[in-house]
Design a protein around this motif. Sequence first.
Motif, PDB file in Angstrom:
ATOM      1  N   HIS A 113       0.823  -1.214   0.000  1.00 29.88           N
ATOM      2  CA  HIS A 113       0.000   0.000   0.000  1.00 29.88           C
ATOM      3  C   HIS A 113       0.863   1.274   0.000  1.00 29.88           C
ATOM      4  O   HIS A 113       0.640   2.208  -0.769  1.00 29.88           O
ATOM      5  CB  HIS A 113      -0.867  -0.073   1.261  1.00 29.88           C
ATOM      6  CG  HIS A 113      -1.794   1.071   1.481  1.00 29.88           C
ATOM      7  ND1 HIS A 113      -2.842   1.004   2.336  1.00 29.88           N
ATOM      8  CD2 HIS A 113      -1.839   2.319   0.984  1.00 29.88           C
ATOM      9  CE1 HIS A 113      -3.481   2.150   2.361  1.00 29.88           C
ATOM     10  NE2 HIS A 113      -2.885   2.976   1.541  1.00 29.88           N
ATOM     11  N   HIS A 127       1.572   4.539  -2.782  1.00 25.20           N
ATOM     12  CA  HIS A 127       1.607   5.995  -2.552  1.00 25.20           C
ATOM     13  C   HIS A 127       2.960   6.565  -2.984  1.00 25.20           C
ATOM     14  O   HIS A 127       3.038   7.614  -3.611  1.00 25.20           O
ATOM     15  CB  HIS A 127       1.422   6.309  -1.068  1.00 25.20           C
ATOM     16  CG  HIS A 127      -0.003   6.243  -0.592  1.00 25.20           C
ATOM     17  ND1 HIS A 127      -1.000   7.018  -1.126  1.00 25.20           N
ATOM     18  CD2 HIS A 127      -0.582   5.515   0.389  1.00 25.20           C
ATOM     19  CE1 HIS A 127      -2.137   6.772  -0.496  1.00 25.20           C
ATOM     20  NE2 HIS A 127      -1.912   5.861   0.422  1.00 25.20           N
ATOM     21  N   SER A 145      -0.794   9.967   5.503  1.00 24.01           N
ATOM     22  CA  SER A 145      -2.132   9.418   5.250  1.00 24.01           C
ATOM     23  C   SER A 145      -2.845   9.200   6.582  1.00 24.01           C
ATOM     24  O   SER A 145      -2.378   9.648   7.630  1.00 24.01           O
ATOM     25  CB  SER A 145      -1.998   8.110   4.478  1.00 24.01           C
ATOM     26  OG  SER A 145      -1.430   7.130   5.310  1.00 24.01           O
ATOM     27  N   ASP A 156      -6.289   7.587  -1.107  1.00 18.81           N
ATOM     28  CA  ASP A 156      -7.114   6.440  -1.474  1.00 18.81           C
ATOM     29  C   ASP A 156      -8.517   6.902  -1.829  1.00 18.81           C
ATOM     30  O   ASP A 156      -9.336   6.141  -2.313  1.00 18.81           O
ATOM     31  CB  ASP A 156      -7.282   5.488  -0.277  1.00 18.81           C
ATOM     32  CG  ASP A 156      -5.956   4.988   0.245  1.00 18.81           C
ATOM     33  OD1 ASP A 156      -4.952   5.140  -0.460  1.00 18.81           O
ATOM     34  OD2 ASP A 156      -5.954   4.451   1.358  1.00 18.81           O
TER      35      ASP A 156
HETATM   36 ZN    ZN Z   1      -3.377   5.046   1.485  1.00 18.58          ZN
END
Ligand code: ZN
Length: 334
Positions: free
Chosen positions: A137, A141, A161, A331
């Motif tokens: 993940h 980014h 985040s 996201d």
């Molecule tokens: Zn994220």
Amino acid sequence: MYGQVMLAEDKNKPQDNKPKDYVLVLGVESSCDETAASVVRRTQDGKVSVLSSLVASQDEIHTPYGGVVPELAARAHMQKIESMMAQAVKQSGIKWTNLHAIAATSGPGLIGGVITGLMAAKGLSVSLSIPLIAVNHLEGHALSPRLTDDCPFPYLLLLVSGGHTQLLSVKGVGEFTRLGSTVDDAAGETFDKTAKIMGLGFPGGPAVEKMARKGDPNAVKLPRPFFGKPHADFSFSGLKTATMRAFESLGTTSNKDKANLAASFQKTVCDILCDRTKYAMDMFKRSNKGPYRFVVAGGVAANASIRSGLENLCADKGFTLIAPPLKYCGDMVP
Ligand code: ZN
Ligand code: KG4
């Protein structure tokens, strides 16, 4: 993730009749509260085109709870994932059989959501006999600026985040050095908690930013943990508690009080992010040659006042700021 996909002219790849100068990848992301699917094409010269990009938000489901409820998130991903993948392929104008690989987030994230997306992608990869690429993940980014910007390695990355706050030196695909990280809460989580305490709604970041526009950023003095310290780590839990105490001490709050506290909180987060990044920039300069590039990614990068603080810092320290478009650096639904 693209670097790991075999190009069709690879000697080891079984011969087929697929196009030889590009790869088509279906990407799937389901690590938190948005179900996303996208088809991208990468040509041999490294250029990437986003052929389709769909994001289904679960905000309506989680809003009554003031935060993401993992079980509800997993169920919603399950209901959406197949149709999102099908729509992404349809909108891209290609056929399922044109795909060369499927990439899916494999964590970190909420386990129920991650499993849902990853297993759907795995099933599809088996049925189409194409590789499944498990994508970290955070690496997603970290590499997001390369979708739209000319962003050669190495670069300094601030990832801010809901789950992470990190400063990384990004040297290549899969090649990262962590220069600093939060020792407790993430910056986005602190925005979300502050919004919840003040009853501003969910998701918290945009709600706090909206309220902060009407307030005085110097009205309330809040703590800035690690400020000026010779390392690039962050800490936000003390700020979260101090903001809660400041809110409680106001008693009955007017909108003006809320706006002043929101603005002071936002400025404090911005000061902390800039101060720690300043130190990481010095670390980065010590082990890399210029020109120096600085990328900010993750949902909190959507905050205009934080972006502008980082812009000033880059100008001072001789870094070029690369801020990917909002639709690619978080996201969430842009
Ligand atoms: Zn994220
Ligand atoms: O990167 P992201 O979309 O998801 C992950 O957490 O991986 O980041 C979501 C976080 C949330 O905490 C949200 O409140 C925060 O980003 N956020 C913001 C803003 N927009 C989203 N924080 C501050 N200001 C904003 N405008």
